[in-house]
Write a protein that holds these residues in place. Structure first.
Motif, mmCIF file in Angstrom:
data_model
loop_
_atom_site.group_PDB
_atom_site.id
_atom_site.type_symbol
_atom_site.label_atom_id
_atom_site.label_comp_id
_atom_site.label_asym_id
_atom_site.label_seq_id
_atom_site.Cartn_x
_atom_site.Cartn_y
_atom_site.Cartn_z
ATOM 1 N N VAL A 226 0.866 -1.258 0.067
ATOM 2 C CA VAL A 226 -0.033 -0.061 -0.010
ATOM 3 C C VAL A 226 1.078 1.283 -0.083
ATOM 4 N N ASP A 227 0.767 2.030 -1.238
ATOM 5 C CA ASP A 227 1.519 3.384 -1.045
ATOM 6 C C ASP A 227 0.769 4.208 -0.464
ATOM 7 N N TRP A 228 1.390 5.135 0.542
ATOM 8 C CA TRP A 228 0.228 6.184 1.195
ATOM 9 C C TRP A 228 0.385 7.511 0.368
ATOM 10 N N MET A 229 -0.674 8.184 0.033
ATOM 11 C CA MET A 229 -0.695 9.231 -0.893
ATOM 12 C C MET A 229 -0.703 10.523 0.121
ATOM 13 N N GLY A 230 -1.170 10.243 1.231
ATOM 14 C CA GLY A 230 -1.132 11.542 2.312
ATOM 15 C C GLY A 230 -2.551 12.205 2.043
ATOM 16 N N GLN A 231 -2.543 13.436 2.689
ATOM 17 C CA GLN A 231 -3.688 14.088 2.572
ATOM 18 C C GLN A 231 -3.975 14.801 1.441
ATOM 19 N N HIS A 232 -4.928 15.250 0.885
ATOM 20 C CA HIS A 232 -5.504 15.871 -0.255
ATOM 21 C C HIS A 232 -4.753 17.250 -0.214
ATOM 22 N N PRO A 233 -4.070 17.541 -1.670
ATOM 23 C CA PRO A 233 -3.408 18.576 -1.852
ATOM 24 C C PRO A 233 -4.102 19.716 -1.595
ATOM 25 N N ASP A 234 -5.318 19.713 -1.840
ATOM 26 C CA ASP A 234 -6.283 21.030 -1.612
ATOM 27 C C ASP A 234 -7.134 20.686 -0.323
ATOM 28 N N GLN A 235 -6.656 20.157 0.797
ATOM 29 C CA GLN A 235 -7.310 20.036 1.824
ATOM 30 C C GLN A 235 -7.910 21.258 2.698
ATOM 31 N N ALA A 236 -6.698 22.119 2.471
ATOM 32 C CA ALA A 236 -6.765 23.382 3.431
ATOM 33 C C ALA A 236 -7.928 24.411 2.638
ATOM 34 N N LYS A 237 -7.972 24.156 1.285
ATOM 35 C CA LYS A 237 -8.787 25.064 0.802
ATOM 36 C C LYS A 237 -10.279 24.428 0.834
ATOM 37 N N PHE A 238 -10.341 23.035 0.902
ATOM 38 C CA PHE A 238 -11.683 22.334 1.068
ATOM 39 C C PHE A 238 -12.375 22.956 2.698
ATOM 40 N N LEU A 239 -11.336 22.923 3.626
ATOM 41 C CA LEU A 239 -11.739 23.399 4.796
ATOM 42 C C LEU A 239 -11.929 24.705 4.935
ATOM 43 N N GLY A 240 -10.942 25.456 4.069
ATOM 44 C CA GLY A 240 -11.305 27.007 4.325
ATOM 45 C C GLY A 240 -12.645 27.341 3.809
ATOM 46 N N ALA A 241 -13.019 26.813 2.651
ATOM 47 C CA ALA A 241 -14.144 27.177 1.865
ATOM 48 C C ALA A 241 -15.464 26.837 2.827
ATOM 49 N N ALA A 242 -15.335 25.743 3.511
ATOM 50 C CA ALA A 242 -16.366 25.103 4.517
ATOM 51 C C ALA A 242 -16.441 26.145 5.420
ATOM 52 N N ALA A 243 -15.579 26.955 6.085
ATOM 53 C CA ALA A 243 -15.567 27.723 6.957
ATOM 54 C C ALA A 243 -16.092 29.004 6.474
ATOM 55 N N GLN A 244 -15.888 29.158 5.137
ATOM 56 C CA GLN A 244 -16.487 30.704 4.837
ATOM 57 C C GLN A 244 -17.543 30.502 3.868
ATOM 58 N N ALA A 245 -18.511 29.333 4.140
ATOM 59 C CA ALA A 245 -19.512 29.029 3.473
ATOM 60 C C ALA A 245 -20.731 29.748 3.707
ATOM 61 N N ALA A 246 -20.819 29.936 5.078
ATOM 62 C CA ALA A 246 -21.948 30.654 5.717
ATOM 63 C C ALA A 246 -22.101 32.130 5.351
#
Ligand SMILES: [Zn+2]
Length: 252
Positions: A226-246
């Motif tokens: 199993v090769d580990w790919m790590g966290q999504h390269p755009d994770q910060a963007k997804f989480l940031g967008a979520a915070a600013q969604a409201a």
């Protein structure tokens, strides 16, 4: 007097029931009591044992079965893997009964059922990790990448694989044949992680709080690695967008 006693009795009963419910909720969400990094380390160690032919097949006996049946489950990870019969999740990570909350579906996609299952594992069972596990020679992704005709109930199943393949082709229009398939399989792992983040406010919340980690991984059918790919390269963007969604839309 009788009515009052009955009411008291009812109140006591309701109070007791609420306490018990609270204890049960607490117990079921307590989780395995390890961090996301520790959970990932255990999966890596298990795969190392499997690859080197030193699998221990742990916690698969009668005692473990009875223990988990009566005391509940506290899996160390939720794994969204492909249904491919060559990728049995507990075996390739050398884990036992109650260790992994496995969500298997053709093409390891994250549609509503898979996202809901992952939410259950995280919120109610306390799993500290969600792994999206792709694999080499994935038939579902290959079919989409090669433009095969898919009938019956397959089109909605592969909807998100279509998105992944489209992104790969857009990024490199010259990709073809095996190179296209390999790139699409990898992109499809990222796509499922993106779909988990984008469709689940709860998963975003848990990830932002550091309670869980979402990582991609690739299983090699031939070597067992199993090769580990790590966290999504755009994770910060997804989480940031979520915070600013409201808040209201930006005006610029
Ligand atoms: Zn597959």
């Amino acid at each position: 007097m009788k009515m009052t006693d009955r009411k008291k009795g009812l109140g006591l009963f309701v109070g007791l029931a609420m306490c018990l419910t609270g204890v049960m909720v607490w117990a079921s969400s307590a989780g395995p009591g390890i961090s996301p990094d520790e959970a990932l380390a255990r999966l890596k160690q298990g795969n190392d044992r499997y690859v080197s032919g030193k699998a221990e097949h742990p916690r698969a006996d009668k005692q473990r079965r009875e223990e988990t049946a009566t005391k509940g489950q506290h899996p160390i990870a939720a794994v969204i893997g492909c249904s491919d019969s060559r990728g049995p999740v507990e075996i390739i990570f050398d884990q036992g009964i109650g260790d992994v909350f496995v969500i298997r579906v053709a093409g390891n996609v994250a549609n509503a059922d898979e996202v809901g299952s992952a939410e259950y594992a995280v919120e109610h069972l306390g799993a500290p990790v969600i792994v999206v596990l792709g694999h080499t020679s994935c038939g579902a992704v290959t079919a989409v990448a090669k433009g095969a005709h898919l009938g019956g109930s397959l089109p909605p199943l592969v909807k998100n694989i279509n998105t992944a393949v489209a992104k790969v082709k857009k990024a490199d229009p010259k990709l073809a044949d095996q190179a296209l398939v390999d790139a699409a399989i990898k992109a499809n792992v990222w796509q499922s992680i993106e779909d988990l983040f984008k469709t689940s406010p709860d998963i975003r919340k848990f990830a932002k709080e550091g309670k869980i980690k979402l990582v991609g991984a690739m299983y090699h059918l031939d070597s067992g690695q199993v090769d580990w790919m790590g966290q999504h390269p755009d994770q910060a963007k997804f989480l940031g967008a979520a915070a600013q969604a409201a808040p209201a839309k930006k005006t610029d």
